[in-house]
Design an enzyme around this catalytic site. Structure first.
Site, PDB file in Angstrom:
ATOM      1  CG  ASP A 368      33.326   3.759  19.533  1.00  0.00           C
ATOM      2  OD1 ASP A 368      32.964   4.470  20.492  1.00  0.00           O
ATOM      3  OD2 ASP A 368      32.521   3.156  18.798  1.00  0.00           O
ATOM      4  CG  ASP A 369      34.057   8.207  23.502  1.00  0.00           C
ATOM      5  OD1 ASP A 369      34.741   9.228  23.316  1.00  0.00           O
ATOM      6  OD2 ASP A 369      33.222   8.096  24.419  1.00  0.00           O
ATOM      7  CE  LYS A 478      29.019   3.471  17.965  1.00  0.00           C
ATOM      8  NZ  LYS A 478      29.856   2.498  18.674  1.00  0.00           N
ATOM      9  CD1 TRP A 479      24.450  11.576  15.990  1.00  0.00           C
ATOM     10  CD2 TRP A 479      25.066  12.535  14.066  1.00  0.00           C
ATOM     11  NE1 TRP A 479      24.024  12.884  16.017  1.00  0.00           N
ATOM     12  CE2 TRP A 479      24.389  13.491  14.848  1.00  0.00           C
ATOM     13  CE3 TRP A 479      25.542  12.904  12.812  1.00  0.00           C
ATOM     14  CZ2 TRP A 479      24.165  14.799  14.408  1.00  0.00           C
ATOM     15  CZ3 TRP A 479      25.310  14.199  12.379  1.00  0.00           C
ATOM     16  CH2 TRP A 479      24.643  15.141  13.170  1.00  0.00           C
ATOM     17  CG  ASP A 480      27.042   7.108  20.778  1.00  0.00           C
ATOM     18  OD1 ASP A 480      25.866   6.922  21.123  1.00  0.00           O
ATOM     19  OD2 ASP A 480      27.983   6.364  21.137  1.00  0.00           O
ATOM     20  CG  ASN A 482      26.496   7.735  24.565  1.00  0.00           C
ATOM     21  OD1 ASN A 482      25.762   6.788  24.315  1.00  0.00           O
ATOM     22  ND2 ASN A 482      27.714   7.826  24.083  1.00  0.00           N
ATOM     23  CB  CYS A 528      25.159   4.971  18.017  1.00  0.00           C
ATOM     24  SG  CYS A 528      25.677   4.101  19.508  1.00  0.00           S
ATOM     25  CG  ASP A 550      26.217   0.379  24.276  1.00  0.00           C
ATOM     26  OD1 ASP A 550      26.572   0.415  23.089  1.00  0.00           O
ATOM     27  OD2 ASP A 550      26.201   1.398  25.004  1.00  0.00           O
TER      28      ASP A 550
HETATM   29  C1  GLA Z   1      27.858   4.415  23.494  1.00  0.00           C
HETATM   30  C2  GLA Z   1      27.831   3.500  22.291  1.00  0.00           C
HETATM   31  C3  GLA Z   1      29.030   2.591  22.310  1.00  0.00           C
HETATM   32  C4  GLA Z   1      30.290   3.407  22.338  1.00  0.00           C
HETATM   33  C5  GLA Z   1      30.280   4.335  23.541  1.00  0.00           C
HETATM   34  C6  GLA Z   1      31.451   5.288  23.508  1.00  0.00           C
HETATM   35  O1  GLA Z   1      27.580   3.740  24.658  1.00  0.00           O
HETATM   36  O2  GLA Z   1      26.633   2.777  22.239  1.00  0.00           O
HETATM   37  O3  GLA Z   1      29.004   1.759  21.179  1.00  0.00           O
HETATM   38  O4  GLA Z   1      30.413   4.137  21.146  1.00  0.00           O
HETATM   39  O5  GLA Z   1      29.095   5.111  23.572  1.00  0.00           O
HETATM   40  O6  GLA Z   1      31.457   6.145  24.574  1.00  0.00           O
END
Ligand code: GLA
Length: 725
Positions: A368-369, A478-480, A482, A528, A550
């Site tokens: 992930d991030d 995973k394409w986020d 935010n 996402c 989340d």
């Molecule tokens: C969002 C996503 C999480 C994670 C964070 C990473 O909040 O929903 O699942 O990937 O970003 O910063």
């Protein structure tokens, strides 16, 4: 199934699954809506128009016999603007004279098999030409030269109709589209409750039911995304209707940006429903010869309440919206490191999680991030999509190779549409961030948003993501997304086109998603947005699963899944077991199994017992995969009816098996001692796996299964698995 035109009374009849939809060409070319509901064999509904009586103060065009008709009281397929129809408009064009009166009238129509794609926009599709039939009705507003083509597609197997509109400029001067909704429909009466899905980060798609009343009511988004706050979904259900009873009409927009869905109840108690791109702060200049395509709306009818509506949406989306290799292929069971490590990791840490995953029976590791730029917290590096070698020694390639050598698939996180103020990308291209000259940009999660209307920005993203995606054997992305969009403006668009920004933004996102999914067809993409902030059919078209929320606390997550299931199939809901403290691993598993299942934790931070339990859970998940992803969902006890208990079940099409889950969220009072099942064959017999006992479907549905021995404890849950005896 099919679409018929009756020459004699100028009626169009659309039959889809068990539903019929009827409208006609009326008077001087208005399209009068006659019916949408359960299947009817004939189209002799002309009498229906008598309700479109003339009323004092409702004006009429002067080419119609005085006091006989007003567009203001006639149920319509298109809501005109500024003329005699004074209800909410579905189309509004401002012509060169500065006026926005818009009154399109019938010109011609065409019926053909199959379903057209919508240029630049996601849409449902036909797998074979026989599966769908399409009607295009061309309307023209002679004054502006705006041609409005209404596009209807019916589906053979499902009570579903899609609608969209194409506006074309047939004049010799540009005009301004101020409103172009995807559909308008005037329903008879107003004895309906409106159901919508509202929420926020960590609490998406909560159920809201309210009666509709005189005036205009509805939902929308002005956030640049479909949003956590309101999902682009609305249902109208007849008064007293529930999960199994009553007529339910579901409306869902295949769109991921600013939308609006409204109902206006007028003085004849007709309910006008419109849905489409949000017309607040929207405008689109259309030059001669150009066309503007609206996103499409999906209309579903159910005579079996909300349950029937949801099951129709689920089947339709699994069959006619989700695409690509992963449509039918089993998606890998994954572990994601986010909730376990946050951004604090090294390649050794990630490898250790992957090793555990392999030993446990998990099939994919997702990083992930935090793997790129100088990203150790959320203050920097979005846009700098090159690996942080201090964290991942040897780069992404080395970690991918090691994880692959374990026999696992590999997934990676991106947030392509974002740019951190503290990033090399922003230092090099400050004009690539969305903004308005003379105004400070607001930050959200300490980040700005990239101007996706710009081809150079999209090219940069495609190329830099390709540095990792093309060079490594990556299986999942995973394409986020935010934050939401503020100070919406593009440095490239001229002032008169800034109102096009939000729509151009999402067209840019769709274009990049299309390029990425075409260039890497094996990639499984999971959408996402801070959990489920962009959980809509537009995203589902590109990514067959979307991270639901989340919030991974099973006892609150279950409400989110109930709400999501009103419209979206289980296969679409990314759902993970985490180390969240409030529920047992069994309950966490039982809740997360209602979706595209996975884990999200650091195995070192959980107990030996928990690790052993997870190992045991996995086999069970595999055997129920098809039943959950593609089966029929029945919501047995819903959180909106009972705050303490909930229950749901899946059956297969042949009604040969059923998986039932019962969950006590908070112990208070028992729901009853028996839980009645649904969707079984009353004449079949079913064996309960746990005890070997055999019950008839009739008994299970009418008397129910016993909850007598179930402990009454907060967070206790239990599954019951039945197979045909
Ligand atoms: C969002 C996503 C999480 C994670 C964070 C990473 O909040 O929903 O699942 O990937 O970003 O910063």
């Amino acid at each position: 199934m099919g679409i018929r035109f009756n020459e004699k009374n100028k009626t169009f009849k659309l039959d889809a699954g068990g539903a019929s939809y009827v409208f006609r060409i009326f008077h001087t070319g208005y399209l009068a809506h006659l019916y949408f509901g359960a299947y009817i064999p004939d189209d002799n509904l002309v009498d229906f128009e008598r309700r479109s009586v003339y009323a004092s103060f409702s004006a009429q065009p002067d080419d119609i016999e005085p006091y006989t008709f007003s567009p203001d009281t006639c149920p319509m397929e298109i809501g005109c603007n500024g003329g005699a129809d004074m209800r909410i408009a579905s189309v509004q064009i401002r012509g060169k004279d500065g006026n926005a009166v818009t009154e399109p009238r019938y010109v011609s129509h065409k019926i053909y098999s199959g379903k057209p794609a919508i240029p630049g926009l996601p849409a449902l599709y036909a797998n074979t030409p026989e599966e769908c039939e399409t009607l295009e009705v061309t309307m023209l507003d002679p004054r502006t030269g705006a041609e409005c083509m209404l596009v209807y597609t019916v589906f053979e197997k499902y009570p579903a109709i899609t609608r969209s509109m194409i506006v074309k400029n047939t004049s010799d001067t540009p005009f301004e589209i101020e409103r172009a909704m995807s559909f308008c429909m005037d329903m008879n009466g107003c004895d309906y409750d409106m159901i919508t899905l509202y929420g926020r980060h960590m609490q998406e798609r909560d159920f809201m039911r309210r009666p509709i009343g005189h005036g205009t009511q509805g939902i929308g988004s002005r956030r640049g995304s479909s949003s956590h706050a309101q999902n682009p979904f609305m249902a109208l259900i007849s008064k007293g209707g529930d999960e199994d009873h009553g007529e339910a009409y579901g409306f869902n927009l295949v769109y991921s940006a600013n939308f609006k869905a409204e109902v206006e109840v007028d003085y004849n108690n007709t309910s006008r429903v419109i849905m489409g791109i949000n017309y607040d702060d929207f405008g689109w200049t259309l030059s001669p010869g150009e066309s503007f395509y609206t996103p499409e709306a999906v209309l579903v009818y159910s005579a079996e309440g909300l349950g029937g509506m949801s099951r129709a949406f689920h089947k339709l989306y699994n069959n006619n919206l989700v695409r690509g290799e992963w449509k039918h292929k089993r998606r890998p069971l994954l572990v994601n490191n986010w909730e376990g490590t946050g951004m604090d990791f090294t390649d050794e840490k990630l490898y250790a999680i992957a090793k555990w995953a392999k030993e446990t029976g998990i099939e994919m590791f997702v990083m992930d991030d935090g793997w790129f730029g100088r990203r150790n917290d959320d203050t920097s590096s979005l846009g700098d999509w090159y690996v942080n070698e201090e964290k991942l020694k040897g780069g992404v390639g080395s970690l991918v190779a090691r994880v692959k050598a374990l026999g696992l698939k590999f997934g990676i996180w991106y947030e392509p549409e974002m740019i951190s103020p503290d990033s090399d990308l922003f230092r090099a291209h400050p004009d690539w961030a969305i903004g308005v000259p003379g105004r400070k940009r607001s930050v959200g999660r300490q980040q700005y948003v990239l101007d996706m209307t710009r081809p150079d920005v999209r090219d940069y993203l495609f190329d830099i993501m390709g540095e990792v995606l093309a060079r490594n054997d990556i299986d999942y992305l995973k394409w986020d997304f935010n934050r939401n969009i503020s100070e919406a403006g593009s440095a490239l668009l001229p002032p008169e086109r800034q109102k096009e920004f939000y729509h151009r933004y999402i067209l840019g996102v769709y274009e990049l998603m299309d390029r990425i999914t075409k260039a890497y067809p094996h990639l499984l993409v999971e959408g996402c947005s801070g959990g489920g902030g962009r959980f809509d059919p537009g995203i589902l078209y590109f990514s067959p699963q979307i991270w639901c929320s989340d919030n991974t606390d099973a006892l609150s997550r279950v409400d989110i899944q109930f709400g999501t299931s009103l419209c979206y199939p289980a296969s679409a809901q990314g759902a993970h077991v985490s180390a969240s403290p409030r529920a047992s691993y069994e309950t966490k598993r039982n809740v997360a199994m209602w979706g595209s299942f996975g884990y999200e934790l650091d195995p070192e931070k959980i107990s030996e017992d928990a690790r052993a339990e997870i190992k045991a859970q996995i086999a069970d998940y595999h055997r129920h995969y098809d039943l959950i992803h593609y089966g029929d969902l029945y919501r047995l006890v819903c959180p909106w009816d009972d705050p303490y208990n909930c229950a749901w079940m899946f059956t297969d099409e042949g009604k040969t098996q059923a998986l039932v889950t019962y969950l006590i969220k908070f112990k208070k009072e028992r729901r009853g001692l028996f839980l009645r099942l649904k969707g079984l064959d009353p004449a079949k017999y079913y064996r309960l796996e746990e005890t070997g006992e055999v019950f008839s479907g009739a008994l299970l549905m009418n008397a129910g299964i016993s909850l007598f021995n179930m402990p009454n404890e907060d967070g206790y849950s239990k599954t019951f698995y039945f197979t045909q005896a």
